[in-house]
Design a protein around this motif. Structure first.
Motif, PDB file in Angstrom:
ATOM      1  N   SER A 127       0.815  -1.006   0.027  1.00  0.00           N
ATOM      2  CA  SER A 127      -0.084  -0.198   0.010  1.00  0.00           C
ATOM      3  C   SER A 127       0.729   1.288  -0.097  1.00  0.00           C
ATOM      4  O   SER A 127       0.525   2.181  -0.707  1.00  0.00           O
ATOM      5  CB  SER A 127      -0.808  -0.134   1.087  1.00  0.00           C
ATOM      6  OG  SER A 127      -1.702  -1.109   1.170  1.00  0.00           O
ATOM      7  N   VAL A 128       1.867   1.325   0.623  1.00  0.00           N
ATOM      8  CA  VAL A 128       2.785   2.344   0.826  1.00  0.00           C
ATOM      9  C   VAL A 128       3.696   2.600  -0.837  1.00  0.00           C
ATOM     10  O   VAL A 128       3.773   3.745  -0.949  1.00  0.00           O
ATOM     11  CB  VAL A 128       3.670   2.377   2.038  1.00  0.00           C
ATOM     12  CG1 VAL A 128       4.919   3.367   1.939  1.00  0.00           C
ATOM     13  CG2 VAL A 128       3.051   2.306   3.206  1.00  0.00           C
ATOM     14  N   VAL A 129       3.938   1.524  -1.089  1.00  0.00           N
ATOM     15  CA  VAL A 129       4.621   1.633  -2.471  1.00  0.00           C
ATOM     16  C   VAL A 129       3.808   2.248  -3.559  1.00  0.00           C
ATOM     17  O   VAL A 129       4.269   3.086  -4.390  1.00  0.00           O
ATOM     18  CB  VAL A 129       5.134   0.134  -3.077  1.00  0.00           C
ATOM     19  CG1 VAL A 129       5.257   0.049  -4.425  1.00  0.00           C
ATOM     20  CG2 VAL A 129       6.233  -0.384  -2.266  1.00  0.00           C
ATOM     21  N   ARG A 130       2.458   1.899  -3.370  1.00  0.00           N
ATOM     22  CA  ARG A 130       1.528   2.320  -4.659  1.00  0.00           C
ATOM     23  C   ARG A 130       1.104   3.730  -4.438  1.00  0.00           C
ATOM     24  O   ARG A 130       1.209   4.465  -5.226  1.00  0.00           O
ATOM     25  CB  ARG A 130       0.200   1.456  -4.552  1.00  0.00           C
ATOM     26  CG  ARG A 130      -0.039   0.124  -4.811  1.00  0.00           C
ATOM     27  CD  ARG A 130      -0.982  -0.553  -5.135  1.00  0.00           C
ATOM     28  NE  ARG A 130      -1.901  -0.777  -3.913  1.00  0.00           N
ATOM     29  CZ  ARG A 130      -1.805  -1.918  -3.108  1.00  0.00           C
ATOM     30  NH1 ARG A 130      -1.065  -2.868  -3.614  1.00  0.00           N
ATOM     31  NH2 ARG A 130      -2.466  -1.909  -2.129  1.00  0.00           N
ATOM     32  N   LEU A 133       4.045   5.806  -5.249  1.00  0.00           N
ATOM     33  CA  LEU A 133       4.358   5.889  -6.891  1.00  0.00           C
ATOM     34  C   LEU A 133       3.148   6.830  -7.384  1.00  0.00           C
ATOM     35  O   LEU A 133       3.634   7.646  -8.190  1.00  0.00           O
ATOM     36  CB  LEU A 133       4.205   4.801  -7.243  1.00  0.00           C
ATOM     37  CG  LEU A 133       5.401   3.520  -7.317  1.00  0.00           C
ATOM     38  CD1 LEU A 133       4.931   2.158  -7.832  1.00  0.00           C
ATOM     39  CD2 LEU A 133       6.642   4.212  -8.031  1.00  0.00           C
ATOM     40  N   GLY A 134       2.181   6.879  -6.882  1.00  0.00           N
ATOM     41  CA  GLY A 134       1.035   7.812  -7.189  1.00  0.00           C
ATOM     42  C   GLY A 134       1.402   9.290  -7.034  1.00  0.00           C
ATOM     43  O   GLY A 134       0.952   9.995  -7.816  1.00  0.00           O
ATOM     44  N   LEU A 135       2.342   9.545  -6.131  1.00  0.00           N
ATOM     45  CA  LEU A 135       2.589  10.898  -5.839  1.00  0.00           C
ATOM     46  C   LEU A 135       3.486  11.484  -6.991  1.00  0.00           C
ATOM     47  O   LEU A 135       3.734  12.749  -7.310  1.00  0.00           O
ATOM     48  CB  LEU A 135       3.065  11.132  -4.452  1.00  0.00           C
ATOM     49  CG  LEU A 135       2.050  10.977  -3.271  1.00  0.00           C
ATOM     50  CD1 LEU A 135       2.760  11.009  -1.916  1.00  0.00           C
ATOM     51  CD2 LEU A 135       1.089  12.019  -3.440  1.00  0.00           C
ATOM     52  N   GLY A 136       4.468  10.635  -7.280  1.00  0.00           N
ATOM     53  CA  GLY A 136       5.343  10.870  -8.421  1.00  0.00           C
ATOM     54  C   GLY A 136       6.772  11.799  -7.925  1.00  0.00           C
ATOM     55  O   GLY A 136       7.552  12.154  -8.803  1.00  0.00           O
ATOM     56  N   ASP A 137       6.908  12.012  -6.702  1.00  0.00           N
ATOM     57  CA  ASP A 137       7.902  12.874  -6.223  1.00  0.00           C
ATOM     58  C   ASP A 137       9.022  11.824  -5.880  1.00  0.00           C
ATOM     59  O   ASP A 137       8.820  10.415  -5.809  1.00  0.00           O
ATOM     60  CB  ASP A 137       7.653  13.409  -4.648  1.00  0.00           C
ATOM     61  CG  ASP A 137       6.498  14.474  -4.868  1.00  0.00           C
ATOM     62  OD1 ASP A 137       6.684  15.207  -5.991  1.00  0.00           O
ATOM     63  OD2 ASP A 137       6.012  14.767  -4.027  1.00  0.00           O
TER      64      ASP A 137
END
Length: 238
Positions: A127-130, A133-137
């Motif tokens: 969940s933390v990985v997803r 990645l979604g934030l893109g920073d």
């Protein structure tokens, strides 16, 4: 998207205002935070100092639990220590928790000026990985360490985060040397988390204190899908 690993809070760059930081303290603060929020805790207020934690708990009054450890053991007068197994839904649901630990809450305070601060461990890794990645920073995985020294279990967990970020992020992901080193360290244990815990200095200390069940639980992967997010001086489920 660059991935970096800080093996100690002292290794954090001076400016992290544009970064996503994932704080990892596998044994056991991250695991306890994830478990408490996953079981319905309303928010967790991480505090560096024991006396400050007592003061905040007094100010909050009712519906608050005062929790934490020093030297692996519950602080005198606190409701609970740092065992994730104590933070059951019937105890923590709807409650605020004031929380202080030897290493984990110090690392959270060190990373508080990041753009986004998550708490991660094996229990909520995917969940933390997803979310990251979604934030893109750019991402820094911050290992809490142990009293200012390198922690094997945190570094191996950081390596698993790096591996999964690479798998899901694909060509977007670029690794700093520290991230590559952590990834290789994780690979060297061939996914045997219990072997990591039993080999590590801190894991051996917890075993000597009779906390083998904590180690068994903290080695589980993706038990929870919540991501603790630090905002307004507290960790909240997201």
């Amino acid at each position: 998207m660059y991935i970096d690993v800080a093996f100690l809070p002292s290794e954090l760059p001076s400016d992290i205002s544009s970064k996503t930081v994932i704080v990892v303290d596998v044994l056991r603060a991250s695991s306890t935070i994830v478990t408490a929020l996953g079981n319905g805790c309303r928010r967790i207020i991480p505090v560096a100092d024991v006396e400050r934690a007592r003061q905040i708990a007094r100010e909050l009054g009712n519906n608050v639990l005062l929790c934490g450890e020093r030297g692996g053991l519950k602080v005198d007068g606190f409701d609970f220590g740092n065992s994730p197994l104590d933070y059951r839904a019937n105890i923590v649901s709807g409650k605020d928790i004031v929380f202080t630990t030897t290493n984990g809450t110090q690392a959270i305070q060190a990373a508080r000026n990041s753009r986004t601060l998550f708490v991660g461990t094996f229990l909520n890794l995917s969940s933390v990985v997803r979310r990251s990645l979604g934030l893109g920073d750019d991402v820094i995985i911050l290992c809490a360490g142990r009293r200012g020294t390198f922690s094997l279990e945190d570094s191996v967990c950081a390596g698993m985060f790096v591996k999964e970020l690479c798998v899901l992020g694909g060509f977007r992901i670029k690794l700093r040397d520290s991230a590559l080193a952590a990834k290789q360290l994780f690979a060297s244990f061939q996914g045997d988390i219990q072997k990591v815990f039993h080999a590590s200095e801190h894991g051996k200390i917890l075993l000597s204190l009779g906390m083998e069940r904590d180690l068994d639980f903290c080695a589980l992967i993706d038990v929870f899908n919540i991501v603790p997010l630090f905002q307004k001086d507290s960790l909240q489920p997201s």
